[in-house]
Design an enzyme around this catalytic site. Structure first.
Site, PDB file in Angstrom:
ATOM      1  N   LEU A   1      14.110  53.446  86.435  1.00  0.00           N
ATOM      2  CA  LEU A   1      13.130  52.383  86.678  1.00  0.00           C
ATOM      3  C   LEU A   1      13.831  51.039  86.512  1.00  0.00           C
ATOM      4  CD1 LEU A   1      10.167  53.819  84.533  1.00  0.00           C
ATOM      5  CD2 LEU A   1      10.785  54.354  86.912  1.00  0.00           C
TER       6      LEU A   1
ATOM      7  N   GLY B   1      27.177  31.764  83.677  1.00  0.00           N
ATOM      8  CA  GLY B   1      26.373  32.980  83.758  1.00  0.00           C
ATOM      9  C   GLY B   1      26.036  33.593  82.402  1.00  0.00           C
TER      10      GLY B   1
ATOM     11  N   VAL C   1      19.812  47.130  71.468  1.00  0.00           N
ATOM     12  CA  VAL C   1      20.427  46.260  70.470  1.00  0.00           C
ATOM     13  C   VAL C   1      21.934  46.203  70.684  1.00  0.00           C
ATOM     14  CG1 VAL C   1      20.725  45.767  68.027  1.00  0.00           C
ATOM     15  CG2 VAL C   1      18.653  46.931  68.793  1.00  0.00           C
TER      16      VAL C   1
ATOM     17  N   GLY D   1      20.809  48.483  85.737  1.00  0.00           N
ATOM     18  CA  GLY D   1      20.465  49.665  86.516  1.00  0.00           C
ATOM     19  C   GLY D   1      21.519  50.018  87.552  1.00  0.00           C
ATOM     20  N   SER D   2      22.072  49.016  88.223  1.00  0.00           N
ATOM     21  CA  SER D   2      23.057  49.341  89.254  1.00  0.00           C
ATOM     22  C   SER D   2      24.351  49.870  88.625  1.00  0.00           C
ATOM     23  CB  SER D   2      23.322  48.150  90.171  1.00  0.00           C
ATOM     24  OG  SER D   2      23.620  47.000  89.428  1.00  0.00           O
TER      25      SER D   2
ATOM     26  N   ARG E   1      11.294  46.642  92.563  1.00  0.00           N
ATOM     27  CA  ARG E   1      10.223  45.826  93.125  1.00  0.00           C
ATOM     28  C   ARG E   1      10.560  45.402  94.538  1.00  0.00           C
ATOM     29  NH1 ARG E   1       8.691  40.927  89.364  1.00  0.00           N
ATOM     30  NH2 ARG E   1      10.884  41.225  88.849  1.00  0.00           N
ATOM     31  N   ARG E   2      11.827  45.037  94.765  1.00  0.00           N
ATOM     32  CA  ARG E   2      12.227  44.525  96.083  1.00  0.00           C
ATOM     33  C   ARG E   2      13.370  45.375  96.632  1.00  0.00           C
ATOM     34  NH1 ARG E   2      12.539  40.192  92.786  1.00  0.00           N
ATOM     35  NH2 ARG E   2      10.748  38.786  92.729  1.00  0.00           N
TER      36      ARG E   2
ATOM     37  N   LYS F   1      14.203  45.847  74.425  1.00  0.00           N
ATOM     38  CA  LYS F   1      14.034  45.379  73.044  1.00  0.00           C
ATOM     39  C   LYS F   1      12.686  44.717  72.819  1.00  0.00           C
ATOM     40  CE  LYS F   1      17.190  43.330  74.700  1.00  0.00           C
ATOM     41  NZ  LYS F   1      18.290  42.667  75.390  1.00  0.00           N
TER      42      LYS F   1
ATOM     43  N   LYS G   1      15.596  42.162  68.283  1.00  0.00           N
ATOM     44  CA  LYS G   1      16.640  43.072  67.790  1.00  0.00           C
ATOM     45  C   LYS G   1      16.570  43.203  66.271  1.00  0.00           C
ATOM     46  CE  LYS G   1      19.589  41.936  71.723  1.00  0.00           C
ATOM     47  NZ  LYS G   1      20.533  40.905  72.218  1.00  0.00           N
TER      48      LYS G   1
END
Lengths: 430, 430
Positions: free
Chosen positions: A12, A189, A134, A18-19, A48-49, A107, A207
């Site tokens: 999910l 970033g 954490v 996730g990637s 979602r997209r 978290k 945490k």
């Protein structure tokens, strides 16, 4: 020995973490199968997209129907890396209800409502693993839940937010102000477009709640954690810390009271001595000290964020959840039997570093010292500095309850001879 | 919810570690019961000399019949803290055969014959846990076996022997020679009367074998580990290291080859830069770096020896073994599916620091440089020092296979103009 039916995993969320989970599951499929004892198959990815899914992700697995995927009865383990409270909570609940185990990096949800999730897992016989919630790949949840399960943890003290550590490190090394350091963190970033969760300490506080809960076998929620961010930390505070042989870090501190009958959890900026190992944690790294009765002082250090490190923690939990599915076993559930009360910040025993702008005339130090004495706060050192008719008093206290320390500061503010309280910061790690 | 029949534990050995296990099991009985889900009862303690058992140990539990205790069919978990190969191996085997799980701190036995123990455990459905065998309470075995189970570990680099670290720390801080520092370590209780296992690197090599085995999913035995102790490290070596901005540490290094097709494990003294976190590990502390594909660089730090820290690790494993007994589950067994070959030391890629006593005449450097070139070893830096007609060449190489480096040193020894090789040491951690 290896069975042929693969274990099925639903993912999910397919962002930065996730990637990376997809990448590792794909490239390390043989290793994962050997370590689990059965092949593991990515059965679906809810996003979602769908148009934004990264290269390397099989488009035939992608769906926008997260609820449908989480409730598929053939799924063995659901990995939740969406974050936030909803829909993550509903999806995890549904996953348990449909017989899956859950691995999550969430978290915020765990700090908000972890007990309900643990209860749901328990009721349906699933595992709830959350090492990634954490300090990313730094093993902390498993060591606290398992390695130290026969010990008594008294204190957890650490840097658990990389963004704020990067900002403070830059302020310390370049003399930059907070805004300038935040801009640099954003450009590189390390900080998100909306940095509130990091700089106001919400991320670290979540945490701290999770760590305090497992360390003290007590339910600790986000609301129980005293939280101060670093937006008020100035270049002058950092300079003050340097003069004391200290640096400033945003610390998460979970402590058992000296009498053992209560615990506290807090997140705030604090001065720590340069000789303390946490002082040398640079850039976006995390490090956590754990102090316990028998083991003594342990330290865990590593990258506390990022796609790959967080995915490493997710995959470790995924292997454990799959092994348990295969063997009909369960990992340790919630352990909150101790149910110790969580005391408010006023009862925390700490030290203050206070910098006062005072009138340059006789008797000021006596007045100030009287205020401290009236509040039962003992002074460790006082340094007086005069400059162009102005004068500064820099006071470092001995250990005292935070309530007494903050009441002292309020009383000092009311003194005619005190023009202003230039800086207040706690001193830790000594 | 709590069942009433207690889990029964047999303790084999009641020395420094064993008596701490007894103390914690006694004083923390309620916590252990809550965390396990059932009370845990110390059913017997096997010792060689009952007269020497410490105060606080219930004499009615003490027996000299270790074999009888380990094979009692009512025992759920056997804790082995005797050490050494026999009778520990026979007792552990018997424990598995009679249905118990085993928690052990026995690094020598695991490095000698771990696979047989794992097979016996597997055959009889028992758990074999051994967190205490490596770096006492510092969680390393569980993080490598479980937290990093979805990642690919490439390197484990650490200080895993407290005695030798204490000795080297003293040599570094005081300029003392090896013998003097060893005497101090012995007087303070950091070194045993017979320090061979520590100073010759056997203890660290056993730990390296265990760590390499679990990190690389490959069987690694003590004999596979290249081992050099620190008895040849001189005050001059330490001084040389200082001039290079380094310090000397006894390191355990387990590496996956660059092509991923083989692994190496070794223990030897090495120079590491003062800027490396391992350089600041003082006294008898341990610290281990783990580098993996996704997680990046993690560090684990803490006390690596001592009764209480080792007992903390034993108790953590005991809780896990008891939970599994209660739930009919098993923890992860041996994972040696990768079966990578363990390459000899000659194939390890490293750097040498070489200090040569040479004749003070023209052409010496050219001769020496030619020898390096003939062996395919590239030189990083050369420093020439002249003193009273003597001259010294201090050479630091680039990275090269250890076989080429040691062949270079042998060829240098044969040069007429080289009077002696004063010091050779590997350089790591850069």
């Amino acid at each position: 020995m290896m069975r042929t039916r693969p274990l099925k995993v639903a993912l999910l969320g397919c962002g930065v973490v996730g990637s990376e989970v997809v990448r590792i599951m794909t490239t390390h499929a043989d290793d994962l199968a050997a370590r689990i004892g059965a092949p593991v198959e990515l059965a679906g990815i809810a996003v979602r997209r769908p148009g934004r899914v990264r290269a390397g992700v099989d488009p035939s697995l992608v769906t926008t129907d997260a609820a449908g995927l989480a409730s598929r009865p053939d799924i063995d383990v659901v990995v939740e890396v969406i974050g936030g409270i909803e829909p993550a909570r509903a999806l995890i609940t549904s996953a348990f209800e449909h017989g899956a185990s859950v691995v999550t990096a969430n978290k915020a949800l765990l700090a908000e409502d972890g007990s309900t999730l643990h209860e749901t897992a328990e009721k349906h016989g699933g595992d709830l693993f959350f090492e990634a919630a954490v300090a990313a790949a730094i093993p902390l949840v498993r060591p606290l839940r398992e390695s130290l399960a026969g010990d008594k943890v008294n204190r957890v003290l650490g840097i658990v937010n990389g963004t704020t550590n990067f900002i403070l490190d830059r302020m310390d090394s370049s003399g930059a102000g907070y805004s300038e350091a935040l801009d640099e963190a954003t450009a590189l970033g390390y900080a998100e477009a909306d940095p509130t969760a990091d700089v106001e300490g919400f991320d670290a506080a979540a945490k701290a709640a999770i760590l305090a809960g497992i360390a003290f076998h007590t339910r600790v929620r986000l609301d129980d954690v005293h939280r101060e961010g670093l937006t008020d930390v100035t270049a002058a505070d950092i300079a003050s810390a340097k003069r004391m042989g200290c640096t400033v870090k945003l610390l998460a501190i979970c402590e058992r009271a000296a009498d053992g009958r209560s615990v506290t959890a807090r997140v705030h900026p604090a001065m720590i001595p340069l000789s303390h190992p946490l002082a040398s944690v640079r850039e976006a790294y995390n490090a956590v000290f754990v102090e316990s009765d028998a083991a003594g002082q342990l330290m865990f250090y590593g990258p506390g964020a990022g796609g790959a490190p967080t995915a490493s923690a997710v995959l470790g939990d995924l292997v454990a959840a799959c092994r348990n599915k295969l063997n009909g076993a369960r990992g340790p559930g919630e352990s909150a039997y101790a149910q110790l009360p969580v005391s408010p910040m006023g009862e925390v025993v700490t030290r203050y570093h206070i910098s006062l702008d005072v009138a340059d005339k006789p008797g000021v130090l006596a007045q100030v010292a009287t205020i401290f004495a009236e509040h039962g706060v003992s002074i460790d050192t006082v340094r007086q500095q005069g400059k162009d008719g102005d004068a500064w008093l820099v006071v470092v206290t001995h250990r005292a309850p935070d309530a007494a320390l903050s009441a002292t500061v309020e009383a000092l503010r009311r003194l005619d001879t005190v023009r202003g309280v230039a800086s207040i910061m706690r001193v830790e790690g000594e």
